[in-house]
Scaffold this motif. Structure first.
Motif, mmCIF file in Angstrom:
data_model
loop_
_atom_site.group_PDB
_atom_site.id
_atom_site.type_symbol
_atom_site.label_atom_id
_atom_site.label_comp_id
_atom_site.label_asym_id
_atom_site.label_seq_id
_atom_site.Cartn_x
_atom_site.Cartn_y
_atom_site.Cartn_z
ATOM 1 N N ASP A 247 -30.655 49.577 17.276
ATOM 2 C CA ASP A 247 -31.863 50.161 17.843
ATOM 3 C C ASP A 247 -32.099 49.737 19.288
ATOM 4 O OD1 ASP A 247 -32.432 51.468 15.476
ATOM 5 O OD2 ASP A 247 -33.582 49.783 14.674
ATOM 6 N N ASP A 248 -31.522 48.634 19.689
ATOM 7 C CA ASP A 248 -31.770 48.103 21.028
ATOM 8 C C ASP A 248 -30.451 47.902 21.768
ATOM 9 O OD1 ASP A 248 -33.848 46.709 22.896
ATOM 10 O OD2 ASP A 248 -32.186 45.301 22.769
ATOM 11 N N LEU A 249 -30.431 48.280 23.039
ATOM 12 C CA LEU A 249 -29.217 48.173 23.846
ATOM 13 C C LEU A 249 -28.735 46.733 23.937
ATOM 14 C CD1 LEU A 249 -27.069 49.043 25.917
ATOM 15 C CD2 LEU A 249 -28.834 48.974 27.670
ATOM 16 N N TYR A 250 -29.654 45.785 24.136
ATOM 17 C CA TYR A 250 -29.258 44.396 24.297
ATOM 18 C C TYR A 250 -28.677 43.823 23.015
ATOM 19 C CZ TYR A 250 -31.975 44.949 28.548
ATOM 20 O OH TYR A 250 -32.450 45.401 29.750
ATOM 21 N N ASP A 251 -29.224 44.230 21.864
ATOM 22 C CA ASP A 251 -28.642 43.794 20.592
ATOM 23 C C ASP A 251 -27.242 44.370 20.430
ATOM 24 O OD1 ASP A 251 -30.905 42.389 19.939
ATOM 25 O OD2 ASP A 251 -31.795 44.017 18.772
ATOM 26 N N ALA A 252 -27.084 45.640 20.796
ATOM 27 C CA ALA A 252 -25.774 46.283 20.693
ATOM 28 C C ALA A 252 -24.761 45.591 21.600
ATOM 29 C CB ALA A 252 -25.877 47.762 21.055
ATOM 30 N N PHE A 253 -25.187 45.281 22.818
ATOM 31 C CA PHE A 253 -24.264 44.631 23.758
ATOM 32 C C PHE A 253 -23.915 43.222 23.292
ATOM 33 C CE2 PHE A 253 -23.408 41.982 27.459
ATOM 34 C CZ PHE A 253 -22.367 42.681 28.037
ATOM 35 N N ARG A 254 -24.910 42.490 22.800
ATOM 36 C CA ARG A 254 -24.649 41.133 22.311
ATOM 37 C C ARG A 254 -23.637 41.170 21.169
ATOM 38 N NH1 ARG A 254 -29.384 40.120 21.071
ATOM 39 N NH2 ARG A 254 -30.048 39.067 22.983
ATOM 40 N N ASN A 255 -23.811 42.101 20.246
ATOM 41 C CA ASN A 255 -22.879 42.216 19.126
ATOM 42 C C ASN A 255 -21.493 42.662 19.588
ATOM 43 O OD1 ASN A 255 -24.918 41.481 17.375
ATOM 44 N ND2 ASN A 255 -25.503 43.596 16.909
ATOM 45 N N LEU A 256 -21.461 43.492 20.643
ATOM 46 C CA LEU A 256 -20.174 43.912 21.194
ATOM 47 C C LEU A 256 -19.397 42.707 21.723
ATOM 48 C CD1 LEU A 256 -18.355 46.366 22.168
ATOM 49 C CD2 LEU A 256 -19.507 46.088 24.366
ATOM 50 N N ARG A 257 -20.085 41.843 22.494
ATOM 51 C CA ARG A 257 -19.409 40.659 23.040
ATOM 52 C C ARG A 257 -18.953 39.731 21.907
ATOM 53 N NH1 ARG A 257 -17.599 41.111 28.016
ATOM 54 N NH2 ARG A 257 -17.619 38.856 28.209
ATOM 55 N N GLU A 258 -19.800 39.594 20.881
ATOM 56 C CA GLU A 258 -19.412 38.746 19.751
ATOM 57 C C GLU A 258 -18.196 39.310 19.037
ATOM 58 O OE1 GLU A 258 -22.868 38.439 17.359
ATOM 59 O OE2 GLU A 258 -23.917 37.045 18.719
ATOM 60 N N SER A 259 -18.127 40.652 18.939
ATOM 61 C CA SER A 259 -16.974 41.284 18.308
ATOM 62 C C SER A 259 -15.699 40.997 19.098
ATOM 63 C CB SER A 259 -17.212 42.800 18.201
ATOM 64 O OG SER A 259 -16.037 43.477 17.803
ATOM 65 N N ARG A 260 -15.790 41.054 20.404
ATOM 66 C CA ARG A 260 -14.611 40.775 21.236
ATOM 67 C C ARG A 260 -14.182 39.325 21.126
ATOM 68 N NH1 ARG A 260 -16.442 44.208 26.680
ATOM 69 N NH2 ARG A 260 -16.320 46.275 25.698
ATOM 70 N N ILE A 261 -15.157 38.422 21.017
ATOM 71 C CA ILE A 261 -14.817 37.006 20.866
ATOM 72 C C ILE A 261 -14.132 36.769 19.524
ATOM 73 C CG2 ILE A 261 -15.787 34.687 20.619
ATOM 74 C CD1 ILE A 261 -17.965 35.534 22.617
ATOM 75 N N ARG A 262 -14.693 37.347 18.462
ATOM 76 C CA ARG A 262 -14.097 37.166 17.132
ATOM 77 C C ARG A 262 -12.673 37.696 17.073
ATOM 78 N NH1 ARG A 262 -19.075 39.130 15.288
ATOM 79 N NH2 ARG A 262 -18.096 41.148 14.882
#
Length: 369
Positions: A247-262
């Motif tokens: 629902d929120d761009l910042y949440d989406a971006f944060r999860n995107l970075r976490e996905s790349r780290i994982r």
């Protein structure tokens, strides 16, 4: 009303744009939340449109509402001169009702507000994206607005395409029985174009930051793309489409970075041969699909045969199976086909290549899809 007018004047003096409508809305909120702890949060939601103005709002609010006046003391039953405590002053374990503004301000711990509020937006739009390499809320907000503009323009274009325009040829044939006088106007049927868009974003070291802004713009404009899918790749492909549902761009971006780290996809090296092989093997697409690849066309780790990257054969297969393959290259054209750049090779394989060195160029290309 006097306190709200005073607050509006102080905010204007601090450089925060405050309209008459905002003042009226603030007064309405004041009447609802007067003498209640939610007042600050309610006024914050009315006045603050940009998180860079957070501190200025807090200073102005504390100046006007830092202490309860005698009238509010009597009506609320609180002691005279009782101060409205901030979240930092609350005792441990105490629960505060309403929204915690301090948490809203901290959009993401590593985001730094380094932009001057007076910075000309056009300068950011036309800056080389490779230099936009910090987690800056100004750029996030700019990308979000760009995505919304793209969505609005694409929606208007879609609505216009659905309007049945006069079909001159059919109208003439239909009215031959009337001696050529146009009595019955025939209209053309709307074109049905439901092209699926598949976005592939190169997250290797050379495109890491650029892929961030690409994701932000696509996130804001996603609803105008039919069954769109989003993937990250370096030496393999990871689907991140589910992050667009946040629902929120910042949440989406944060999860995107976490996905790349994982998935160990931060500052990696691109192997387009293995990545595209993985994509073709595991992702289904049709002749109506449009594949959009963000990449600098430098297959650093991919195998080559007679100096030609073997990934070109996979690009050719994509071009044959899909409606269109479009490569968005963030490098300036003068660097294309230099050293290991294989722009011309991918073009010969059937892909179209566009320069997207700036946010403005990127937005224009996405809007035209």
């Amino acid at each position: 009303m006097e306190k709200i007018i005073l607050l509006s004047n102080i905010l204007r003096n601090k450089g925060i744009p405050v309209s008459i409508r905002s003042t009226k809305d603030a007064f309405s909120a004041y009447k609802i939340f007067k003498n209640r702890p939610e007042l600050r949060d309610a006024l914050f939601s009315v006045y603050v449109k940009d998180m860079r103005h957070f501190k200025a709002f807090m200073d102005a609010y504390n100046e006007v509402f830092g202490f309860l006046d005698e009238e509010s003391d009597e009506s609320s039953g609180s002691g005279k001169g009782e101060r409205i405590r901030s979240s930092e002053e609350q005792t441990p374990g105490e629960v505060t009702e309403g929204i915690n503004i301090e948490e809203l301000a901290e959009i993401q711990p590593e985001i730094l507000d380094v932009f001057d509020p007076g910075t000309d937006e056009t300068q950011v739009l036309d800056r080389d994206m490779s230099t936009l390499n910090s987690f800056d809320p100004e750029i996030f907000e700019l990308c979000r607005r760009l995505g919304m503009k793209i969505a609005n323009r694409r929606s208007r274009r879609l609505r216009r395409s659905k309007k049945m325009r006069p079909d001159i040829r059919r109208s003439i044939r239909k009215n031959m029985k009337h001696g050529g006088t146009i009595i019955e106007l025939m209209r053309s049927e709307p074109r049905e174009r439901k092209s699926q868009h598949i976005f592939l974003s190169d997250v290797s070291g050379s495109c890491d930051w650029i892929s961030n802004w690409f994701f932000c713009i696509v996130y804001a404009a996603q609803k105008t793309f039919y069954r769109s899918r989003f993937f990250d790749f370096d030496s393999r492909v990871i689907e991140t489409t589910h992050l667009l549902d946040e629902d929120d761009l910042y949440d989406a971006f944060r999860n995107l970075r976490e996905s790349r780290i994982r998935n160990l996809m931060l500052h990696g090296t691109s192997n387009m041969y293995t990545a595209f092989s993985d994509f073709l093997e595991n992702v289904n697409f049709t002749g109506k699909s449009c594949i959009v690849i963000l990449s600098d066309c430098r297959d650093w780790a991919g195998p080559r045969k007679d100096g030609v990257p073997e990934s070109a054969e996979l690009v050719a297969e994509m071009s044959e199976r899909a409606r269109k393959v479009l490569i968005l290259n963030p490098e300036p054209k003068k660097k294309w086909d230099v050293v290991d750049s294989c722009v011309s090779i991918y073009r010969d394989a059937g892909a179209a290549v566009r320069e997207v060195r700036t946010l403005r160029q990127l937005a224009e290309v996405i809007e035209g899809l």
